[in-house]
Design a protein around this motif. Structure first.
Motif, PDB file in Angstrom:
ATOM      1  N   GLN A  17       6.495  17.521  -4.854  1.00  0.00           N
ATOM      2  CA  GLN A  17       6.567  17.386  -3.398  1.00  0.00           C
ATOM      3  C   GLN A  17       7.988  17.610  -2.928  1.00  0.00           C
ATOM      4  O   GLN A  17       8.951  17.322  -3.650  1.00  0.00           O
ATOM      5  N   SER A  18       8.135  18.129  -1.727  1.00  0.00           N
ATOM      6  CA  SER A  18       9.462  18.324  -1.150  1.00  0.00           C
ATOM      7  C   SER A  18       9.365  18.254   0.365  1.00  0.00           C
ATOM      8  O   SER A  18       8.286  18.421   0.948  1.00  0.00           O
ATOM      9  N   VAL A  19      10.497  17.986   1.000  1.00  0.00           N
ATOM     10  CA  VAL A  19      10.577  17.886   2.452  1.00  0.00           C
ATOM     11  C   VAL A  19      11.809  18.653   2.918  1.00  0.00           C
ATOM     12  O   VAL A  19      12.884  18.519   2.325  1.00  0.00           O
ATOM     13  N   THR A  20      11.624  19.408   3.975  1.00  0.00           N
ATOM     14  CA  THR A  20      12.737  20.143   4.564  1.00  0.00           C
ATOM     15  C   THR A  20      12.934  19.706   6.005  1.00  0.00           C
ATOM     16  O   THR A  20      11.981  19.718   6.798  1.00  0.00           O
ATOM     17  N   ASP A  46       0.867  -1.177   0.000  1.00  0.00           N
ATOM     18  CA  ASP A  46       0.000   0.000   0.000  1.00  0.00           C
ATOM     19  C   ASP A  46       0.906   1.230   0.000  1.00  0.00           C
ATOM     20  O   ASP A  46       1.688   1.396  -0.936  1.00  0.00           O
ATOM     21  N   ARG A  47       0.849   2.043   1.036  1.00  0.00           N
ATOM     22  CA  ARG A  47       1.624   3.277   1.030  1.00  0.00           C
ATOM     23  C   ARG A  47       2.929   3.181   1.815  1.00  0.00           C
ATOM     24  O   ARG A  47       3.810   4.015   1.653  1.00  0.00           O
ATOM     25  N   GLU A  48       3.045   2.164   2.673  1.00  0.00           N
ATOM     26  CA  GLU A  48       4.263   2.024   3.470  1.00  0.00           C
ATOM     27  C   GLU A  48       5.318   1.284   2.679  1.00  0.00           C
ATOM     28  O   GLU A  48       5.029   0.255   2.067  1.00  0.00           O
ATOM     29  N   ASN A  70       9.218  19.861   7.651  1.00  0.00           N
ATOM     30  CA  ASN A  70       8.216  20.629   6.915  1.00  0.00           C
ATOM     31  C   ASN A  70       8.103  20.042   5.515  1.00  0.00           C
ATOM     32  O   ASN A  70       9.110  19.672   4.907  1.00  0.00           O
ATOM     33  N   TYR A  71       6.896  19.966   5.013  1.00  0.00           N
ATOM     34  CA  TYR A  71       6.689  19.362   3.710  1.00  0.00           C
ATOM     35  C   TYR A  71       5.972  20.340   2.788  1.00  0.00           C
ATOM     36  O   TYR A  71       5.330  21.292   3.232  1.00  0.00           O
ATOM     37  N   SER A  72       6.084  20.050   1.508  1.00  0.00           N
ATOM     38  CA  SER A  72       5.338  20.792   0.501  1.00  0.00           C
ATOM     39  C   SER A  72       4.694  19.778  -0.421  1.00  0.00           C
ATOM     40  O   SER A  72       5.386  18.943  -1.014  1.00  0.00           O
ATOM     41  N   TYR A  73       3.355  19.836  -0.449  1.00  0.00           N
ATOM     42  CA  TYR A  73       2.629  18.889  -1.299  1.00  0.00           C
ATOM     43  C   TYR A  73       1.249  19.444  -1.543  1.00  0.00           C
ATOM     44  O   TYR A  73       0.619  19.962  -0.631  1.00  0.00           O
ATOM     45  N   GLY A  74       0.748  19.328  -2.770  1.00  0.00           N
ATOM     46  CA  GLY A  74      -0.501  19.981  -3.142  1.00  0.00           C
ATOM     47  C   GLY A  74      -1.756  19.331  -2.610  1.00  0.00           C
ATOM     48  O   GLY A  74      -2.776  19.973  -2.456  1.00  0.00           O
ATOM     49  N   ALA A  75      -1.686  18.042  -2.327  1.00  0.00           N
ATOM     50  CA  ALA A  75      -2.890  17.330  -1.881  1.00  0.00           C
ATOM     51  C   ALA A  75      -2.643  16.808  -0.458  1.00  0.00           C
ATOM     52  O   ALA A  75      -1.722  17.246   0.211  1.00  0.00           O
ATOM     53  N   THR A  76      -3.476  15.891  -0.028  1.00  0.00           N
ATOM     54  CA  THR A  76      -3.268  15.308   1.299  1.00  0.00           C
ATOM     55  C   THR A  76      -2.006  14.465   1.283  1.00  0.00           C
ATOM     56  O   THR A  76      -1.904  13.533   0.495  1.00  0.00           O
ATOM     57  N   PRO A  77      -1.064  14.814   2.138  1.00  0.00           N
ATOM     58  CA  PRO A  77       0.204  14.070   2.097  1.00  0.00           C
ATOM     59  C   PRO A  77       0.142  12.791   2.918  1.00  0.00           C
ATOM     60  O   PRO A  77      -0.625  12.695   3.878  1.00  0.00           O
ATOM     61  N   TYR A  78       0.929  11.853   2.524  1.00  0.00           N
ATOM     62  CA  TYR A  78       1.190  10.686   3.368  1.00  0.00           C
ATOM     63  C   TYR A  78       2.599  10.895   3.914  1.00  0.00           C
ATOM     64  O   TYR A  78       3.552  11.056   3.145  1.00  0.00           O
ATOM     65  N   LEU A  79       2.730  10.928   5.234  1.00  0.00           N
ATOM     66  CA  LEU A  79       3.988  11.341   5.865  1.00  0.00           C
ATOM     67  C   LEU A  79       4.594  10.213   6.672  1.00  0.00           C
ATOM     68  O   LEU A  79       3.873   9.426   7.309  1.00  0.00           O
ATOM     69  N   PHE A  80       5.893  10.162   6.669  1.00  0.00           N
ATOM     70  CA  PHE A  80       6.622   9.070   7.309  1.00  0.00           C
ATOM     71  C   PHE A  80       7.859   9.625   8.015  1.00  0.00           C
ATOM     72  O   PHE A  80       8.451  10.614   7.594  1.00  0.00           O
ATOM     73  N   TRP A  81       8.235   8.921   9.078  1.00  0.00           N
ATOM     74  CA  TRP A  81       9.545   9.090   9.676  1.00  0.00           C
ATOM     75  C   TRP A  81      10.261   7.737   9.652  1.00  0.00           C
ATOM     76  O   TRP A  81       9.709   6.726  10.060  1.00  0.00           O
ATOM     77  N   GLY A 118       4.884  10.950   0.705  1.00  0.00           N
ATOM     78  CA  GLY A 118       4.476  10.140  -0.436  1.00  0.00           C
ATOM     79  C   GLY A 118       3.141  10.612  -0.951  1.00  0.00           C
ATOM     80  O   GLY A 118       2.388  11.301  -0.240  1.00  0.00           O
ATOM     81  N   ALA A 119       2.848  10.227  -2.196  1.00  0.00           N
ATOM     82  CA  ALA A 119       1.611  10.689  -2.835  1.00  0.00           C
ATOM     83  C   ALA A 119       0.514   9.643  -2.786  1.00  0.00           C
ATOM     84  O   ALA A 119      -0.634   9.949  -3.086  1.00  0.00           O
ATOM     85  N   GLY A 120       0.842   8.412  -2.449  1.00  0.00           N
ATOM     86  CA  GLY A 120      -0.195   7.390  -2.426  1.00  0.00           C
ATOM     87  C   GLY A 120       0.379   6.019  -2.685  1.00  0.00           C
ATOM     88  O   GLY A 120       1.594   5.823  -2.651  1.00  0.00           O
ATOM     89  N   THR A 121      -0.472   5.086  -2.955  1.00  0.00           N
ATOM     90  CA  THR A 121      -0.048   3.713  -3.194  1.00  0.00           C
ATOM     91  C   THR A 121       0.879   3.640  -4.397  1.00  0.00           C
ATOM     92  O   THR A 121       0.616   4.243  -5.435  1.00  0.00           O
TER      93      THR A 121
END
Lengths: 110, 113
Positions: free
Chosen positions: B2-5, A96-98, B24-35, B94-97
């Motif tokens: 998309q970009s990440v700072t 999926d997304r991960e 901090n992120y830059s993305y036009g739609a709903t972002p999927y965020l990870f660490w 990320g933008a999605g699947t």
């Protein structure tokens, strides 16, 4: 019980040689990726395959050619290696997304 | 695009102290965020993720992160750092699947005893 594995872990070779890095995942994921981490630790996508079909191909020299024989494997072949190809190459997979990453292959070109 | 700072290249904290790593992120739609965390010579391990819903997400090893849409931020926190937390930490969007992850430049965490 390795989820994403890569071989070899280290690869030292001379300029002009051709080399391959192999990646395998046993997670049943559909999508696999190659990322490059440079000497400053910056990670950047190179390629992505979904069910053996190339879906992402970033601006990468055509000396780099990915191959996916099946959805559990994604190999990276590099022709005519250059000094600037020295980096750590990470394979990843996702359902999926991960994304789940392999341990990396440190390529050193001398 | 998309970009990440990640504004902090290197952070040093004492063991037992609290930690906050900025993203901090830059993305036009709903972002999927990870660490992700990378220990020396190792691969990347997923610490936590945000897709939707509760903006405070819990991860492994006692880490948490808070998504703030108004600030385009996804900061990572830990109330009490352990010496074994010393590593490189990467924020990604990320933008999605089956989409690529765009990573920040990483923050190197050093823990003093």
């Amino acid at each position: 019980d390795t989820a994403v594995s890569q071989t070899p872990k280290y690869l030292v070779t001379q300029m002009g040689n051709d080399k391959s890095i192999k990646c395998e995942q046993n997670l049943g994921h559909d999508t696999m990726y190659w990322y490059k981490q440079d000497s400053k630790k910056f990670l950047k996508i190179m390629f992505s395959y979904n069910n053996k079909e190339l879906i992402i191909n970033e601006t990468v020299p055509n000396r780099f050619s990915p191959k996916s024989p099946d959805k559990a494997h994604l190999n990276l072949h590099i022709n005519s290696l250059e000094l600037g190809d020295s980096a750590v190459y990470f394979c990843a997979s996702s359902l999926d997304r991960e994304q789940y990453f392999g341990p990396g292959t440190r390529l050193t070109v001398t | 695009a998309q970009s990440v700072t990640q504004p902090d290249i290197h952070i040093t904290v004492s063991e037992g102290a609290s930690l906050e790593l900025r993203c901090n992120y830059s993305y036009g739609a709903t972002p999927y965020l990870f660490w992700y965390v990378q220990s020396p010579g190792q691969g990347l391990q997923l610490l936590l993720k945000y897709f939707s819903g509760d903006t405070l997400v819990q991860g492994i090893k006692g880490f948490e992160a808070e998504f703030k849409r108004s600030q385009s931020s996804f900061n990572l926190r830990k109330p009490s750092v352990h010496w074994s937390d010393a590593a490189e930490y990467f924020c990604a969007v990320g933008a999605g699947t089956a989409s690529k992850l765009t990573f920040g430049t990483g923050t190197r965490l050093q823990v003093t005893l």
